[in-house]
Design an enzyme around this catalytic site. Structure first.
Site, PDB file in Angstrom:
ATOM      1  N   ASN A  37       6.656  21.860   5.239  1.00  0.00           N
ATOM      2  CA  ASN A  37       5.817  22.689   3.341  1.00  0.00           C
ATOM      3  C   ASN A  37       4.683  22.293   3.838  1.00  0.00           C
ATOM      4  O   ASN A  37       4.198  21.932   4.563  1.00  0.00           O
ATOM      5  CB  ASN A  37       6.284  20.992   2.727  1.00  0.00           C
ATOM      6  N   TYR A 160     -14.247  14.137  -6.283  1.00  0.00           N
ATOM      7  CA  TYR A 160     -14.931  14.979  -5.046  1.00  0.00           C
ATOM      8  C   TYR A 160     -14.838  15.865  -5.224  1.00  0.00           C
ATOM      9  O   TYR A 160     -13.740  16.543  -6.138  1.00  0.00           O
ATOM     10  CB  TYR A 160     -14.473  14.504  -4.057  1.00  0.00           C
ATOM     11  N   HIS A 217       4.653   5.285   1.177  1.00  0.00           N
ATOM     12  CA  HIS A 217       3.705   6.743   1.366  1.00  0.00           C
ATOM     13  C   HIS A 217       2.532   6.340   2.499  1.00  0.00           C
ATOM     14  O   HIS A 217       1.522   6.706   3.028  1.00  0.00           O
ATOM     15  CB  HIS A 217       3.551   7.801   0.312  1.00  0.00           C
ATOM     16  N   GLU A 241       9.690   2.434   1.246  1.00  0.00           N
ATOM     17  CA  GLU A 241      10.069   3.727   1.843  1.00  0.00           C
ATOM     18  C   GLU A 241       8.226   3.594   3.345  1.00  0.00           C
ATOM     19  O   GLU A 241       7.648   4.021   2.229  1.00  0.00           O
ATOM     20  CB  GLU A 241      10.415   4.639   1.323  1.00  0.00           C
ATOM     21  N   GLU A 267      10.928   9.988   7.697  1.00  0.00           N
ATOM     22  CA  GLU A 267      10.158  11.862   7.174  1.00  0.00           C
ATOM     23  C   GLU A 267       9.395  12.943   8.051  1.00  0.00           C
ATOM     24  O   GLU A 267       9.867  13.920   7.552  1.00  0.00           O
ATOM     25  CB  GLU A 267      10.075  11.752   5.517  1.00  0.00           C
ATOM     26  N   ARG A 288      15.510   8.810   8.075  1.00  0.00           N
ATOM     27  CA  ARG A 288      15.165  10.223   7.379  1.00  0.00           C
ATOM     28  C   ARG A 288      15.082  11.101   7.230  1.00  0.00           C
ATOM     29  O   ARG A 288      13.885  12.289   6.791  1.00  0.00           O
ATOM     30  CB  ARG A 288      13.821   9.337   5.750  1.00  0.00           C
ATOM     31  N   GLU A 344      18.221  12.132  -0.344  1.00  0.00           N
ATOM     32  CA  GLU A 344      17.162  12.322  -1.159  1.00  0.00           C
ATOM     33  C   GLU A 344      17.623  13.767  -1.751  1.00  0.00           C
ATOM     34  O   GLU A 344      18.664  14.532  -0.813  1.00  0.00           O
ATOM     35  CB  GLU A 344      15.711  12.376  -0.604  1.00  0.00           C
TER      36      GLU A 344
HETATM   37  C1  CS2 Z   1       8.304  12.532  -0.146  1.00  0.00           C
HETATM   38  C2  CS2 Z   1       7.497  13.708   0.192  1.00  0.00           C
HETATM   39  O1  CS2 Z   1      10.335  13.485  -0.356  1.00  0.00           O
HETATM   40  C3  CS2 Z   1       9.419  12.301  -0.360  1.00  0.00           C
HETATM   41  O2  CS2 Z   1       9.823  11.008   0.144  1.00  0.00           O
HETATM   42  O3  CS2 Z   1       7.689  11.517   0.863  1.00  0.00           O
HETATM   43  O4  CS2 Z   1       7.601  14.421  -0.934  1.00  0.00           O
HETATM   44  C4  CS2 Z   1       6.381  14.381   0.558  1.00  0.00           C
HETATM   45  O5  CS2 Z   1       5.396  13.696  -0.324  1.00  0.00           O
HETATM   46  C5  CS2 Z   1       6.132  15.552   0.780  1.00  0.00           C
HETATM   47  O6  CS2 Z   1       8.018  16.298   1.084  1.00  0.00           O
HETATM   48  C6  CS2 Z   1       5.477  16.235   1.639  1.00  0.00           C
HETATM   49  O7  CS2 Z   1       5.443  18.012   2.110  1.00  0.00           O
HETATM   50 MG    MG Z   2       8.759   9.805   0.771  1.00  0.00          MG
END
Ligand code: CS2
Ligand code: MG
Length: 408
Positions: A37, A160, A217, A241, A267, A288, A344
């Site tokens: 991505n 910003y 995140h 997560e 992830e 993940r 997911e």
């Molecule tokens: C996120 C993602 O899906 C998730 O759990 O953390 O949407 C993430 O922000 C993106 O995959 C980034 O490319």
């Molecule tokens: Mg995520």
């Protein structure tokens, strides 16, 4: 049997899917996904300039040896770009193998352990009311699990300026404006004060049956994450997560010592070596790592097997950046894995996406049912693909209020 050629396509409806097609001398072809991505052109170049010239002439049935050739042969190992490129090749080879055997890929792993695999949707809201509406929509559609995220009252917004720049380069990029990220502002203290109460209210409104997931995140320190995990214990989250930046495998020890809230991470991992300590020390509950930038099916299967020994279940990344090809690879793993947890599942299934990647994988009542077609069970329409081209994009970046750079 020999690989005779391979092509890479970059583009798709609202996403720059990186699709690999491997052709053979027997007419059978395989498809793989290398979509990283917002860095999509990099695995595409890795494939075109380094891997494809080596693949020509190899026997596509030797997927294990080809995986070792790519990984050990690279010398500079791991990392998302290389692993996404290896992942695409590996998926395409499993696709070919399944087509040769005239079997869906899950049969080659050991068959189905379940009919449908539970998925979770993303509910988001500017505030709690908004979020509640979004969750209600998914519950009405039959989802049993929902990830919930909402705006934090009083969280400052970005002040910003994002510089506008135009430029010309030779290859894919002709306009830099999509490359400059938007800036978000973060305040951990405000988040920790607000979010546990909001999650408790969601639990009250939707009752005990709904699986509630929440994504931090990577934004808390281990101590803050431990405080947060303890505070949300009464909500009985399905998982919390990415509580801390994923680079530090020891960070999760502190969270574990202070709470029983289930932890999901991975992830942004690309390899078993990013999570082996987490798994072996039983510091997480869900892994993940995605098939796309986790080196494909061959490597992900090793992670699943290690995880299974330590009570860690799967919960593969399924953001819309993954194309239906890697989602299919995961659907086959999900159908088989004895330690499957959840998947997911986002935004796929639009008419444009279905036209580009025709398949019989289907989604019903919050469950994915894997296709029984030979191979991965997804095709790729090259005529449709001609409608799309690469569009530069970027993840947002995150700064604290005083401007300090933080984790997205
Ligand atoms: C996120 C993602 O899906 C998730 O759990 O953390 O949407 C993430 O922000 C993106 O995959 C980034 O490319
Ligand atoms: Mg995520």
């Amino acid at each position: 049997m020999k690989i005779t050629g391979a092509k890479v396509f970059v583009g798709g409806p609202k996403k720059n899917y990186v699709t690999l097609k491997i052709m053979t001398d027997q007419g059978v072809y395989g498809l793989g996904d290398a979509t990283l991505n917002n860095r999509e052109t990099l695995p595409a170049h890795y494939l075109e300039q380094y891997l494809i010239p080596n693949l020509i002439g190899m026997d596509p049935r030797n997927s294990e040896d080809i995986w070792q050739f790519m990984y050990r042969g690279a010398y500079f190992r791991r990392g998302p770009i290389a692993m996404a490129a290896f992942g695409a090749v590996d998926m395409a080879l499993w696709d070919i193998k399944g087509k040769l055997a005239n079997m869906p890929v899950y049969q080659l792993f050991g068959g189905k352990s379940r009919e449908g695999a539970m998925v979770y949707a993303h509910a988001t809201g500017a505030d709690l009311e908004d979020l509640t509406d979004s969750i209600t929509g998914y519950v009405e559609e039959g989802y049993k699990a929902v990830r919930v995220q909402c705006g934090i009252p009083g969280m400052p917004t970005a002040s910003y300026a994002v510089p506008e720049t135009k430029g010309q380069t030779k290859n894919y990029i002709s306009d830099f404006s999509g490359i400059r990220p938007k800036v978000e502002v973060w305040d951990s203290d405000r988040y920790i004060r607000y979010m546990p109460g909001a999650l408790a209210e969601i639990r009250d409104r939707f009752g005990p049956e709904l699986h509630i997931l929440h994504d931090v995140h990577h934004r808390l320190t281990p101590r803050e994450a431990a405080e947060f995990a303890k505070a949300v214990e009464p909500v009985r989250l399905f998982w919390m997560e990415d509580p801390t930046p994923a680079d530090d495998q020891d960070a999760l020890r502190l969270i574990r010592q202070h709470s029983t809230t289930p932890i999901a991470i991975g992830e942004v991992f690309n390899s078993i070596w990013d999570c082996n300590k987490l798994i072996e020390n039983e510091l997480i509950d869900y892994i993940r790592v995605a098939a796309t930038y986790g080196g494909g099916i061959t490597h992900l299967k090793r992670i699943i097997d290690l995880a299974g020994l330590h009570h860690v279940k799967t919960g593969f990344h399924g953001a819309p950046s993954h194309s239906p090809i890697s989602m299919a690879a995961q659907a086959h793993l999900n159908a088989w894995a004895p330690n499957f947890g959840i998947q997911e599942y986002l935004v796929l299934g639009t008419p444009e996406c279905d036209a580009l990647f025709p398949s019989e994988h289907r989604m019903e009542n919050g469950m994915v049912y894997v296709s029984d077609a030979p191979g991965l069970g997804v095709d790729f329409d090259e005529k449709e693909a001609a409608r799309y081209s690469y569009q530069p994009g970027s993840h947002p970046v995150v700064r604290l209020q005083d401007g300090t750079m933080w984790d997205y």
